[in-house]
Design a protein around this motif. Structure first.
Motif, PDB file in Angstrom:
ATOM      1  N   HIS A 276       7.045 -11.373   4.590  1.00  0.00           N
ATOM      2  CA  HIS A 276       5.721 -10.761   4.419  1.00  0.00           C
ATOM      3  C   HIS A 276       5.028 -10.718   5.776  1.00  0.00           C
ATOM      4  O   HIS A 276       4.815 -11.764   6.393  1.00  0.00           O
TER       5      HIS A 276
ATOM      6  N   TYR B 299       3.773  -9.285 -11.488  1.00  0.00           N
ATOM      7  CA  TYR B 299       2.556  -9.616 -10.747  1.00  0.00           C
ATOM      8  C   TYR B 299       1.945  -8.385 -10.100  1.00  0.00           C
ATOM      9  O   TYR B 299       2.653  -7.421  -9.771  1.00  0.00           O
ATOM     10  N   ALA B 300       0.617  -8.451  -9.932  1.00  0.00           N
ATOM     11  CA  ALA B 300      -0.117  -7.415  -9.186  1.00  0.00           C
ATOM     12  C   ALA B 300       0.042  -6.039  -9.815  1.00  0.00           C
ATOM     13  O   ALA B 300      -0.015  -5.019  -9.125  1.00  0.00           O
TER      14      ALA B 300
ATOM     15  N   GLN C  55       3.152  -2.491  -0.823  1.00  0.00           N
ATOM     16  CA  GLN C  55       3.027  -3.392   0.311  1.00  0.00           C
ATOM     17  C   GLN C  55       4.390  -3.468   0.987  1.00  0.00           C
ATOM     18  O   GLN C  55       5.399  -3.812   0.347  1.00  0.00           O
TER      19      GLN C  55
ATOM     20  N   TRP D  20       4.796  -5.726  -9.510  1.00  0.00           N
ATOM     21  CA  TRP D  20       5.799  -6.257  -8.570  1.00  0.00           C
ATOM     22  C   TRP D  20       6.635  -7.277  -9.343  1.00  0.00           C
ATOM     23  O   TRP D  20       6.080  -8.156 -10.017  1.00  0.00           O
TER      24      TRP D  20
ATOM     25  N   PHE E 153      -3.722  -4.112   3.339  1.00  0.00           N
ATOM     26  CA  PHE E 153      -3.405  -4.826   2.104  1.00  0.00           C
ATOM     27  C   PHE E 153      -3.550  -3.890   0.896  1.00  0.00           C
ATOM     28  O   PHE E 153      -3.798  -2.704   1.031  1.00  0.00           O
ATOM     29  N   SER E 154      -3.421  -4.476  -0.291  1.00  0.00           N
ATOM     30  CA  SER E 154      -3.336  -3.666  -1.507  1.00  0.00           C
ATOM     31  C   SER E 154      -4.597  -2.853  -1.786  1.00  0.00           C
ATOM     32  O   SER E 154      -5.690  -3.213  -1.373  1.00  0.00           O
TER      33      SER E 154
ATOM     34  N   TRP F 158       4.947 -15.363  -6.071  1.00  0.00           N
ATOM     35  CA  TRP F 158       4.725 -15.957  -4.753  1.00  0.00           C
ATOM     36  C   TRP F 158       5.312 -17.357  -4.627  1.00  0.00           C
ATOM     37  O   TRP F 158       5.474 -17.870  -3.525  1.00  0.00           O
TER      38      TRP F 158
ATOM     39  N   GLU G  98      -6.451 -11.911  -7.970  1.00  0.00           N
ATOM     40  CA  GLU G  98      -6.039 -10.799  -7.112  1.00  0.00           C
ATOM     41  C   GLU G  98      -5.833  -9.537  -7.961  1.00  0.00           C
ATOM     42  O   GLU G  98      -5.719  -9.603  -9.186  1.00  0.00           O
ATOM     43  N   CYS G  99      -5.773  -8.409  -7.283  1.00  0.00           N
ATOM     44  CA  CYS G  99      -5.353  -7.127  -7.870  1.00  0.00           C
ATOM     45  C   CYS G  99      -5.927  -6.819  -9.251  1.00  0.00           C
ATOM     46  O   CYS G  99      -5.179  -6.713 -10.238  1.00  0.00           O
TER      47      CYS G  99
ATOM     48  N   ASN H 239       6.028  -5.956  -1.531  1.00  0.00           N
ATOM     49  CA  ASN H 239       5.389  -6.655  -2.654  1.00  0.00           C
ATOM     50  C   ASN H 239       4.552  -5.683  -3.462  1.00  0.00           C
ATOM     51  O   ASN H 239       5.117  -4.652  -3.886  1.00  0.00           O
ATOM     52  N   ASP H 240       3.288  -5.941  -3.720  1.00  0.00           N
ATOM     53  CA  ASP H 240       2.515  -5.185  -4.721  1.00  0.00           C
ATOM     54  C   ASP H 240       2.691  -3.660  -4.701  1.00  0.00           C
ATOM     55  O   ASP H 240       2.684  -3.063  -3.631  1.00  0.00           O
TER      56      ASP H 240
ATOM     57  N   MET I 247       1.730  -5.851   7.245  1.00  0.00           N
ATOM     58  CA  MET I 247       1.640  -5.131   5.970  1.00  0.00           C
ATOM     59  C   MET I 247       1.103  -3.717   6.145  1.00  0.00           C
ATOM     60  O   MET I 247       0.080  -3.478   6.758  1.00  0.00           O
TER      61      MET I 247
ATOM     62  N   ARG J 201     -10.780  -8.425  -1.656  1.00  0.00           N
ATOM     63  CA  ARG J 201      -9.664  -7.477  -1.496  1.00  0.00           C
ATOM     64  C   ARG J 201      -9.229  -6.774  -2.787  1.00  0.00           C
ATOM     65  O   ARG J 201      -9.743  -7.008  -3.853  1.00  0.00           O
ATOM     66  N   ASP J 202      -8.239  -5.901  -2.597  1.00  0.00           N
ATOM     67  CA  ASP J 202      -7.510  -5.206  -3.658  1.00  0.00           C
ATOM     68  C   ASP J 202      -8.380  -4.219  -4.448  1.00  0.00           C
ATOM     69  O   ASP J 202      -8.455  -4.272  -5.685  1.00  0.00           O
TER      70      ASP J 202
HETATM   71  C1  FRU Z   1      -1.090  -9.934  -4.133  1.00  0.00           C
HETATM   72  C2  FRU Z   1      -1.605  -9.904  -2.714  1.00  0.00           C
HETATM   73  C3  FRU Z   1      -2.902  -9.136  -2.612  1.00  0.00           C
HETATM   74  C4  FRU Z   1      -2.906  -8.674  -1.185  1.00  0.00           C
HETATM   75  C5  FRU Z   1      -1.445  -8.400  -0.933  1.00  0.00           C
HETATM   76  C6  FRU Z   1      -1.000  -8.680   0.477  1.00  0.00           C
HETATM   77  O1  FRU Z   1       0.273 -10.154  -4.247  1.00  0.00           O
HETATM   78  O2  FRU Z   1      -1.762 -11.232  -2.235  1.00  0.00           O
HETATM   79  O3  FRU Z   1      -4.043  -9.876  -2.979  1.00  0.00           O
HETATM   80  O4  FRU Z   1      -3.702  -7.527  -1.003  1.00  0.00           O
HETATM   81  O5  FRU Z   1      -0.726  -9.220  -1.827  1.00  0.00           O
HETATM   82  O6  FRU Z   1       0.297  -8.250   0.700  1.00  0.00           O
END
Ligand code: FRU
Length: 485
Positions: free
Chosen positions: A46, A276-277, A38, A294, A78-79, A298, A200-201, A21-22, A49, A145-146
């Motif tokens: 998923h 996204y992200a 990710q 990405w 995570f990211s 989701w 996020e991100c 993912n991201d 990670m 996060r992120d």
């Molecule tokens: C965004 C996210 C981030 C997280 C990651 C986990 O797509 O949910 O917030 O760090 O993916 O894989």
């Protein structure tokens, strides 16, 4: 399980196997672009990670390298982001090479905590050692996060700045550090604008205003759900950052709505389902800000067809700003790195013409404003099913519900992308690859990215124009062979 052929994209990064993912830790080392992502080392869902790793010199052909940072027993990776610590502020350097520092979220596998941690590399980003005294920033939060870190330079000195989210609170937190280990909170931003989903991100960087020597600060926030096309989406804010606080040019109320009509008030980096992200590359000069997102959502990412690998990145986008007649700024995209290809220039007579596309291909089209009749561009699947329709008045209408091959309630949706107010004529770039379509309109001021799984990618376009219209059509065909160097 869905019986849909999964063909590997040629112009987009995919991992050889397993789930991605991201994008994470994007940076340019002077010779190569690094893309971490990710990654699940153990399967197509998923989980577990970790940070996968790939490098490229052109942002299109990627070489996948071994996993850079592996999940641990108690926490997933995570990211996050990467910086090159040229002044050895961390002390991890050995005096010969600048350490490459990854700042990521250590996400407890039992969901009890998310905190920020660092790892360092002394071999240019190939292998990393986790810092023994992790975490470096812990708020006792389950949804913090992120971290995206950059070097803030000013006359009063330079220091590291981190933006990260308190996801559920719809807030971006801004922190400062001298050494990437000790962090002080400076300010926070939000909730504002679209807040129906979690934030996020985030990313914060400067973009040049086209045609001027002005720079503006841009804050990017991904949210899920609550994006303009449904599910995951990316909004942005334009304003100023003084080293402490981000102040948007326009302060907006937060609106907790999933309705298209209210979401339209927002500023969207992309109007499709699959962008996204997205975050920017560290170490590119100001004015060359480039992001990768990405290419999924989701809403359905976990359930799309797979073939031992699942997920891909969007194309790299160089961003800048354009000032509109009303004095407001908008982000403009340009796709980077497309290889040289066989070019067909097509002369288009008045009336309706058919343009063959194939996959991968890039269609570039302009119809000038003088045309009295509105021009219509339509994209079709090989079996004649309409996928996309673009007119000046209605903008782009994307018929993925009808053109989609995946029987998934959320995947099978249609999208709309209005053109900027005052648009006249058509100006569009359509990038078709196996499994996706990216449409840039109005000189890159509008972007729509959608996955189109299976054989549903457009095979041809039709264009209807009035007599006397000034039309230019160019198709670049990127054959599989030419790309597999
Ligand atoms: C965004 C996210 C981030 C997280 C990651 C986990 O797509 O949910 O917030 O760090 O993916 O894989």
């Amino acid at each position: 399980a869905q019986q849909v052929a999964v063909k590997r994209p040629q112009l987009h990064f995919t991992a050889k196997k397993n789930w991605i993912n991201d994008p994470n830790g994007l940076f340019f080392d002077g010779k190569q672009y690094h893309l971490y992502f990710q990654y699940n080392p153990n399967g197509v869902g998923h989980g577990y990670m970790s940070w996968g790793h790939a490098v490229s010199t052109d942002l299109v052909n990627w070489e996948e390298l071994p996993v850079a940072i592996l999940h641990g027993d108690v926490a997933d990776i995570f990211s996050g982001s990467i910086v090159v610590d040229r002044e050895n502020t961390t002390g991890f350097g050995d005096g010969t090479v600048a350490p490459v520092i990854a700042i990521y979220t250590a996400a407890a596998k039992d969901d009890t905590n998310q905190s920020q941690a660092i790892a360092y590399s002394l071999d240019g980003g190939t292998t990393f050692t986790k810092y023994e005294q992790n975490p470096v920033l812990d708020r006792g939060s389950k949804n913090f996060r992120d971290p995206k870190v950059f070097r803030y330079e000013s006359e009063q000195g330079s220091y590291w700045v981190m933006v990260a989210v308190e996801a559920i609170e719809r807030r971006v937190l801004i922190y400062r550090s001298e050494n990437l280990k000790d962090w002080t909170e400076l300010s926070s931003f939000g909730p504002q604008a679209a807040i129906a989903g979690i934030w996020e991100c985030p990313d914060l960087f400067q973009l040049p205003v086209s045609g001027t020597d002005q720079l503006k600060w841009v804050l990017i926030v991904s949210l899920n759900p609550g994006g303009i096309a449904g599910g995951s989406g990316t909004q942005y804010f334009i304003g100023e950052f003084d080293g402490t606080t981000f102040t948007p040019d326009e302060v907006q109320e937060g609106w907790d709505s999933l309705e298209y009509e209210s979401l339209k008030q927002g500023r969207w980096l992309d109007w499709g389902r699959d962008f996204y992200a997205g975050v920017s590359f560290h170490s590119l000069p100001v004015g060359q800000q480039t992001i990768i997102a990405w290419m999924s959502n989701w809403d359905y990412a976990r359930e799309l067809p797979e073939d031992g690998w699942r997920g891909s990145m969007g194309t790299a986008r160089r961003l800048d700003l354009v000032k509109n007649l009303d004095g407001k700024f908008e982000i403009r995209h340009r796709i980077l790195g497309l290889p040289a290809a066989a070019v067909a220039q097509t002369a288009v007579p008045a009336g309706e013409s058919r343009i063959e596309l194939g996959s991968p291909a890039l269609l570039e089209l302009t119809v000038d404003a003088e045309a009295t009749d509105p021009a219509v561009l339509s994209l079709f699947r090989a079996d004649g099913t309409l996928i996309s329709e673009l007119t000046v008045e209605a903008g782009l209408i994307q018929h993925r519900r009808e053109a989609g091959k995946v029987d998934h309630e959320l995947y099978a949706s249609n999208q709309r992308m209005p053109l900027p107010a005052g648009s006249s004529g058509l100006d569009v770039k359509v990038l078709v690859d196996h499994g996706s379509i990216e449409i840039l309109a109005a000189n890159g001021l509008r972007s729509l990215t959608d996955q189109l799984t299976g054989e549903s990618a457009p095979a041809y376009a039709t264009l209807r124009v009035a007599a006397g219209a000034n039309v230019s059509v160019k198709v670049q065909a990127f054959s599989d062979n030419a790309l597999k160097l």
